[in-house]
Design an enzyme around this catalytic site. Structure first.
Site, PDB file in Angstrom:
ATOM      1  CG  PHE A   1      -1.897   1.190   1.138  1.00  0.00           C
ATOM      2  CD1 PHE A   1      -3.071   1.103   0.401  1.00  0.00           C
ATOM      3  CD2 PHE A   1      -1.612   2.383   1.778  1.00  0.00           C
ATOM      4  CE1 PHE A   1      -3.941   2.184   0.306  1.00  0.00           C
ATOM      5  CE2 PHE A   1      -2.480   3.472   1.686  1.00  0.00           C
ATOM      6  CZ  PHE A   1      -3.642   3.370   0.958  1.00  0.00           C
TER       7      PHE A   1
ATOM      8  CG  ASP B   1       5.398   3.448   1.974  1.00  0.00           C
ATOM      9  OD1 ASP B   1       5.360   3.967   3.107  1.00  0.00           O
ATOM     10  OD2 ASP B   1       4.435   3.483   1.179  1.00  0.00           O
TER      11      ASP B   1
ATOM     12  CE  LYS C   1      -1.235   5.405   7.785  1.00  0.00           C
ATOM     13  NZ  LYS C   1      -0.867   4.959   6.453  1.00  0.00           N
TER      14      LYS C   1
END
Ligand code: PLP
Length: 390
Positions: free
Chosen positions: A134, A219, A248
């Protein structure tokens, strides 16, 4: 305004991209409260965002102070906070320079553009990403994401992305072409069901990248900022990537993203090549500095490793009593529980019983609690799970 008024407004005026359940009105540490006053043990932390817990006093104070001093000043001017954060992040990552943005998708976009710019010198542009990965919801990051369910209806996809099997070096090797410029990988696949990379796979990726002159990109949007017990997920694997993305948890709830690269790549972007209006504002940078300080001062890396081990031990004990638990996997406080039954209804029952987590895929419960959890919180969560699985 009553709770139901607010829900009606949402239904009328917010695009239905989400299906929110409860309404949260307050948070402190590992707890959040809904609009009826019910308290929840928050083991999802705003999807791996609130690593220092909700409303950590140090983060709140930094945001309040900076908001009253200089909130935004555009990147056409210096601000005194951003470079301090850049130095901190550089030292924690690859020793090179930082590009600031606002989200995980945007941080990955920066890596893609940087890789393409670097590859344009010899005509290379293709980026290999992993199946079940993702990387975000913009057109390019959605294309990079190796899950067709996120892409359906949005074709044509962005050219130049190829998917290989995660944890299968042969599959990645087979995907390399003369046009390949980079490989992007998560150290622990998050949305893909909390699947840690095999050490041999990551070592093999590094060797493959060295052999073929490719950039190895991580990532770290979900597994970074202390989540796994190290500052970044890649640090468990003894490799040095060429670039990485984060977002995040970086601002502890304040939106900020960043891409970090090695010194060799630090000047690939030149003035005018890339930009973001809100990238690294004084306010966002102050929030992030407070988050990094707090993780350091409170020993949260160590706590994440210890509490993660404690929670996983407890979950494995539960598995002996509840055969619907098939596998427990993860790294630090990024933990997946694979069930033999659909995860969504279990997630709902846990919520009714006061524990928040995230169903991921069809059969996985994902737990990403704040890094400030204590053994008491872990015991409480295990009790709720035990009761809810009966
Ligand atoms: C959440 C996530 C993203 C996307 O971040 P946004 O801030 O939602 O754009 C990218 N990569 C990973 C691994 C993520 O978990």
């Amino acid at each position: 305004m009553t709770a139901s008024d607010s829900r009606n407004l949402h239904q009328q005026f917010v695009m239905p991209t989400y299906a929110p359940g409860i309404t949260l009105v307050r948070g402190a540490g590992v707890s959040v409260w809904d609009d009826t006053g019910k308290e929840y043990l928050d083991f999802m932390a705003g999807i791996a965002v609130c690593n220092t817990g909700h409303c950590h006093p140090a983060v709140v104070a930094a945001v309040q102070h900076q908001a009253a001093t200089l909130m935004h000043c555009s990147n056409l001017f210096h601000n005194p906070v951003q470079p301090r954060l850049a130095e901190r992040l550089s030292r924690l990552t690859l020793g090179g320079k930082i590009f600031f943005c606002n989200s995980g998708a945007e941080a990955n976009e920066a890596l893609f553009k940087l890789a393409r710019k670097w590859g344009s010198l010899d005509g290379r542009f293709e980026i290999i990403t992993m199946k079940n990965s993702f990387h975000g919801r913009t057109l390019a990051t959605m294309t990079a994401t190796g899950q067709t369910k996120y892409q359906k209806g949005f074709e044509p996809l962005v050219p130049g992305f190829v998917h290989a099997e995660f944890n299968d070096l042969d599959s990645v090797r087979a995907a390399v072409t003369p046009a390949t410029v980079a490989i992007l990988c998560e150290a622990v696949q998050g949305e893909g069901g909390v699947v840690p990379a095999d050490p041999a796979f990551i070592a093999g990726l590094r060797a493959l990248c060295d052999e073929k002159k490719l950039l190895l990109l991580f990532d770290e949007v979900q597994c970074g900022i202390g989540r796994t017990g190290n500052w970044f997920g890649f640090q468990h694997y003894g490799v040095r990537p060429d670039g990485l993305s984060m977002a995040k948890a970086l601002g502890g709830g304040f939106p900020i993203g960043a891409a970090a690269v090695s010194p060799e790549l630090s000047n690939v972007f030149q003035p005018g090549n890339h930009a973001s209006t809100f990238g690294g504002t004084p306010l966002a940078s102050a929030a992030a500095l407070a988050v990094l300080d707090t993780i350091e001062k409170e020993g949260l890396l160590d706590n994440a490793a210890k509490m993660g081990a404690l929670f996983m031990d407890g979950l494995r004990d539960l598995a002996r009593k509840h055969p619907c638990i098939q596998t427990v996997r993860g790294l630090g406080l990024m933990i997946g529980v694979v069930l033999s039954v659909p995860a969504k209804p279990v997630e709902a029952r846990l919520r009714e019983n006061g524990l928040l987590c995230i169903a991921t895929g069809d059969h996985v419960l994902r737990f990403v609690p704040p890094l400030v959890v204590t053994p008491g919180h872990i015991r409480q969560a295990l009790d709720i799970l035990d009761r809810s699985l009966d």
